[in-house]
Design an enzyme around this catalytic site. Sequence first.
Site, PDB file in Angstrom:
ATOM      1  N   CYS A 136      -6.850 -14.294   9.929  1.00 57.73           N
ATOM      2  CA  CYS A 136      -7.123 -15.709  10.236  1.00 57.73           C
ATOM      3  C   CYS A 136      -8.263 -15.816  11.246  1.00 57.73           C
ATOM      4  CB  CYS A 136      -5.889 -16.391  10.823  1.00 57.73           C
ATOM      5  SG  CYS A 136      -4.476 -16.418   9.710  1.00 57.73           S
ATOM      6  N   CYS A 149      -6.190 -17.054  -1.969  1.00 61.83           N
ATOM      7  CA  CYS A 149      -5.769 -16.183  -0.867  1.00 61.83           C
ATOM      8  C   CYS A 149      -4.931 -16.968   0.146  1.00 61.83           C
ATOM      9  CB  CYS A 149      -6.971 -15.569  -0.165  1.00 61.83           C
ATOM     10  SG  CYS A 149      -8.043 -14.656  -1.266  1.00 61.83           S
TER      11      CYS A 149
END
Lengths: 142, 410
Positions: free
Chosen positions: A111, A42
């Site tokens: 994030c 990812c």
Amino acid sequence: MAYSEKVIDHYQNPRNVGSFGASNEVKERKDIGVGIVGAPECGDVMQLQIKVGEDGVIEDAKFKCFGCGSAIASSSLATEWIKGKSVDEALKIKNTRIVEELSLPPVKIHCSVLAEDSIRTAIEDYKRKNGKLDEAEVGHAH
Amino acid sequence: MNLPIYMDNASTTRTDPRVVEAMLPYFTEIYGNSASRNHAFGWAAEAGVDRAREQAASLIGAGPKEIVWTSGSTESNNLAIKGAAQMYAKAPVGEKGRGHIITCIIEHKAVLDPCKRLERDGFDVTYLEPGSNGIVTADLVRAAMRDDTILVTIMWANNEIGTINDIRSIGAVCREHGAVFHTDATQWVGKMPTDVERDNVDLMSWSSHKIYGPGGVGALYVRRRRPRVRLQAQLDGGGHERGMRSGTLNVPGIVGFGAACEICENEMESEGERLLALRLKMENELKGLMDVVEVNGHAEQRLPHLTNISFGFVEGESLMMGIKDIACSSGSACTSASLEPSYVLKGLGLGDELAHSSLRLSLGRWSTEEEVDFAIKSIHEAVEHLRVLSPLYDLHNEGIDITKIVWQSH
């Protein structure tokens, strides 16, 4: 994409980089909790290690991150915020505060989610090692 | 040396000042419509277009009547693929079994998406898988050929990794089977010697802005004899370009494109050697300075000016952030809405973590050795900085294979 000044600062001068020893060593230590979240495929892997005192306060934190600038900045910021906090206070840090602090655009919100997850996973690891984990709490955020 | 440095020539190029010079009169002095047959303004514009047609044809070994002007490679690919499929279709619109098309999984989207549309319109498409070196061979194409194959579309050189396919022998296989052969040569023409007769090409797309010409102009080569290839027009209108592409011609752009073709033809050989030396220097020095540095795609069968390198355990977007004085692109898709890395690198069977770790650096006419030295130093520093941060590099150094770990995927 333009990065905020804070993201650039954390990228260039990341805080609290490192670990408290090799992965097999820290596994044995009861005062250390380790959280590794994400996956290489990812494009993001965050590793957070916390060193917790007898009083339940996070004395020190170290991170390593494979990921984009926003991921590095989110994990660097997380270490700054959790140091000196009790584990229960640290669990209250929400990803939205990281988004605000770093001015992350929508495409980079994952994030900050990862950073929040790494805090939770590291604390769970610490609690599990010390027999303090209430299994009902695990994964409550998701 | 001026910063930032441009190393993204596979994306687009600076227009050569000599090209701009050639174009300028066509804005303010020779401004007629090249289709105006009844006055001097039209004749002068048409003369400019005719000269450009000769320059473009000469670069690829074709005749001037075999050049169709378009707005760029995307349009050329659409016209070639849809136009040929519709012209040579085996069944009427609305029915299945209209014909078989062969392409490859690492083609540009401007080829893959027209193929996907044709699938919805009743055509059957085979997507070849090139394997880890990225090369599409004649044997791969031959094995996929069927009696109902009407069209094969295989790029000449890949835009992300620079690998070169066996176009001449693929063309020969298509000829044997009576299938029309189209190649997207956007990254090839102008950089490497091209001869559509020798190379058995029936349809070929290329673009002006990749070869130091202006943007918004492209060409499609359409074979006129042995065999004559016919296309269904995709734009209907005034019947320009022998009915294949209606629309008033972009005369200054076409004049510039022609000039760019001529400069490429004259300078190709020396320029190719110069860029090859620079690219090899860059690849070799980067590999010498660091461990786990991989050049993606076939080692030799590749364009001189383009390299795609993976720096293990370092994420591509953060690497680009560390080399902000170098303009290049990354196989990491972290900037896009999806978290998928490059489908081209994945198509080679490259692990996702290496696909996320790649940079594409493409040199051009104004690239210098000084710039290459600067790039090597910058990339080296940035990779070292990021490897200190990388948990994956630690695991690698502890002798742990990261592909064997079960990750808590998000």
